[in-house]
Design an enzyme around this catalytic site. Structure first.
Site, PDB file in Angstrom:
ATOM      1  N   ASP A 157      -7.427 -19.646  -2.570  1.00 11.14           N
ATOM      2  CA  ASP A 157      -8.797 -20.150  -2.457  1.00 11.14           C
ATOM      3  C   ASP A 157      -9.783 -18.982  -2.395  1.00 11.14           C
ATOM      4  O   ASP A 157     -10.833 -18.988  -3.040  1.00 11.14           O
ATOM      5  CB  ASP A 157      -8.929 -21.015  -1.193  1.00 11.14           C
ATOM      6  CG  ASP A 157      -7.817 -22.035  -1.117  1.00 11.14           C
ATOM      7  OD1 ASP A 157      -7.713 -22.853  -2.037  1.00 11.14           O
ATOM      8  OD2 ASP A 157      -7.020 -21.988  -0.163  1.00 11.14           O
ATOM      9  N   HIS A 185      -6.101 -25.500   3.387  1.00 12.09           N
ATOM     10  CA  HIS A 185      -5.913 -25.375   1.933  1.00 12.09           C
ATOM     11  C   HIS A 185      -5.901 -26.793   1.362  1.00 12.09           C
ATOM     12  O   HIS A 185      -4.851 -27.384   1.105  1.00 12.09           O
ATOM     13  CB  HIS A 185      -4.609 -24.632   1.629  1.00 12.09           C
ATOM     14  CG  HIS A 185      -4.320 -24.556   0.162  1.00 12.09           C
ATOM     15  ND1 HIS A 185      -5.148 -23.914  -0.726  1.00 12.09           N
ATOM     16  CD2 HIS A 185      -3.309 -25.060  -0.586  1.00 12.09           C
ATOM     17  CE1 HIS A 185      -4.661 -24.024  -1.948  1.00 12.09           C
ATOM     18  NE2 HIS A 185      -3.537 -24.720  -1.885  1.00 12.09           N
TER      19      HIS A 185
END
Ligand code: NAD
Ligand code: LMR
Length: 324
Positions: A157, A185
């Site tokens: 990410d 996540h």
């Protein structure tokens, strides 16, 4: 030559492992003077494919690779290891959320958490298999390994967010610093542009289009995994492998002055997060360990995003409470 680093990789016949293992073996991760021993774990139906991975490792004649073991027994795989990349688990398919995997993948991390008790005292555990924050919580809760040794991967990410910001500002990715990704996540993660810097200056001086930041950048980072799945037909693999190795190295190297890296670790209550959750934070290496970077501020808008992802992690913990 130094003593070998012993690295366990679970799901070693899978897609992410296929990109990670050869980099580990080649010296690209720990350097050309650091021998590496690989301990590869799979489930019985995948052992034949795993044998082919070992054959290809042989065929590379890597000078840094001093041994490869393959097993379907977690206790054997984790015996004496210094690092574990816990990848082995089911990926999601098109139309699924990562949390849909929680009851399928969560139980894997109960037995593997216990088996980590066989690891060396300096072991570091990186949980990649989704939903990785909560799987990390399960492994940590079932293990006697010190809790600060566990982390879940939010580096993909972070890498995605960094590239998007660099492209928008038309600067190299190395010019983007102080980028936090808070929480899970998942598609509720909060990639925090408010604290980010570009060329050492506040990001807002370089990217003035606030609606792009709020309405394009944040959702694009949050949903990038699903977009890759739609295009590729299966989940990101090479970028996931690179992120896992970046993550591992960030815990082993001094953090660049003034900056931080991102991983999900055990919360002790920082920023109002419930103690005991595995939450994505900005981190710095400190001595042999790490510390959460404290004192960052958020707008009310940012705090709303933060609270949403925090709530999601509370709910995930509730779903797996029988596994903790
Ligand atoms: P894959 O299906 O290609 O490989 C997974 C492998 O795990 C398979 O070979 C399977 O046999 C093995 N496996 C299943 N159960 C196991 C067990 N109990 N012990 C050991 N091995 C086991 O999947 P992939 O693309 O490599 O993805 C693996 C996981 O990583 C998925 O859960 C995926 O969603 C996740 N992922 C996470 C991130 C992240 O940023 N955290 C990024 C990409 C993928
Ligand atoms: C990703 O972010 O690419 C991975 O977590 C795979 C997925 O399911 O999206």
């Amino acid at each position: 030559m130094a003593d070998p680093i012993r690295v366990a990789v679970t799901g070693a016949a899978g897609q992410i492992a296929y990109s990670a293992i050869f980099r580990l073996a080649s010296g690209a991760v720990f350097g050309p003077d650091q021998p590496v021993q690989l301990s590869l774990l799979e489930i019985p139906p995948a052992m034949k494919v795993l044998e082919s991975v070992a054959m290809e490792l042989d065929d590379c004649a890597f000078p840094t690779l001093t041994g490869v073991t393959m097993t379907d027994q977690a206790e054997q795989a984790f015996d004496g290891i210094n690092a574990a990349l816990m990848i082995g688990s089911r990926p999601r398919g098109p139309g699924m959320e990562r949390a849909d995997l929680i009851r399928v993948n969560g139980p894997i991390f109960v037995g593997q958490g216990k088996a980590l008790n066989r690891a060396a005292s300096d072991v570091r555990v990186v949980v990649v298999g989704n939903p990785c924050n909560t799987n990390c919580l399960i492994a940590m809760s079932n293990s006697d390994v010190p809790k600060d040794r566990f982390s879940a991967m939010m580096r993909l990410d972070y890498n995605r967010a960094k590239t998007m910001l660099a492209n928008k500002a038309q600067v190299p990715v190395t010019d983007v610093t102080n980028l936090a990704v808070w929480g899970n996540h998942s598609n509720n993660q909060y990639p925090d542009f408010e604290n980010a810097r570009i060329q050492g200056r506040p990001l807002s001086e370089m990217i003035t289009d606030e609606s792009w930041l709020k309405d394009t950048f944040v959702p694009d980072v949050q949903t990038r995994g699903a977009v890759v799945i739609k295009a590729r037909g299966s989940s990101s693999a090479a970028s996931g492998a690179i992120a896992a190795l970046d993550h591992l190295l960030s815990f082993r190297q001094p953090t660049p002055a003034g900056d931080w890296f991102v991983a999900a670790v055990l919360s002790a209550g920082q920023y109002g997060v419930d103690p005991g959750l595995i939450f994505g934070y900005p981190l710095r290496v400190k001595g042999e360990g790490w510390e959460i970077v404290e004192g960052l501020t958020m707008s009310d808008w940012g705090r709303t995003k933060f609270e949403k992802v925090l709530d999601e992690l509370r709910q995930e913990r509730e779903v797996v409470k029988d596994l903790l």
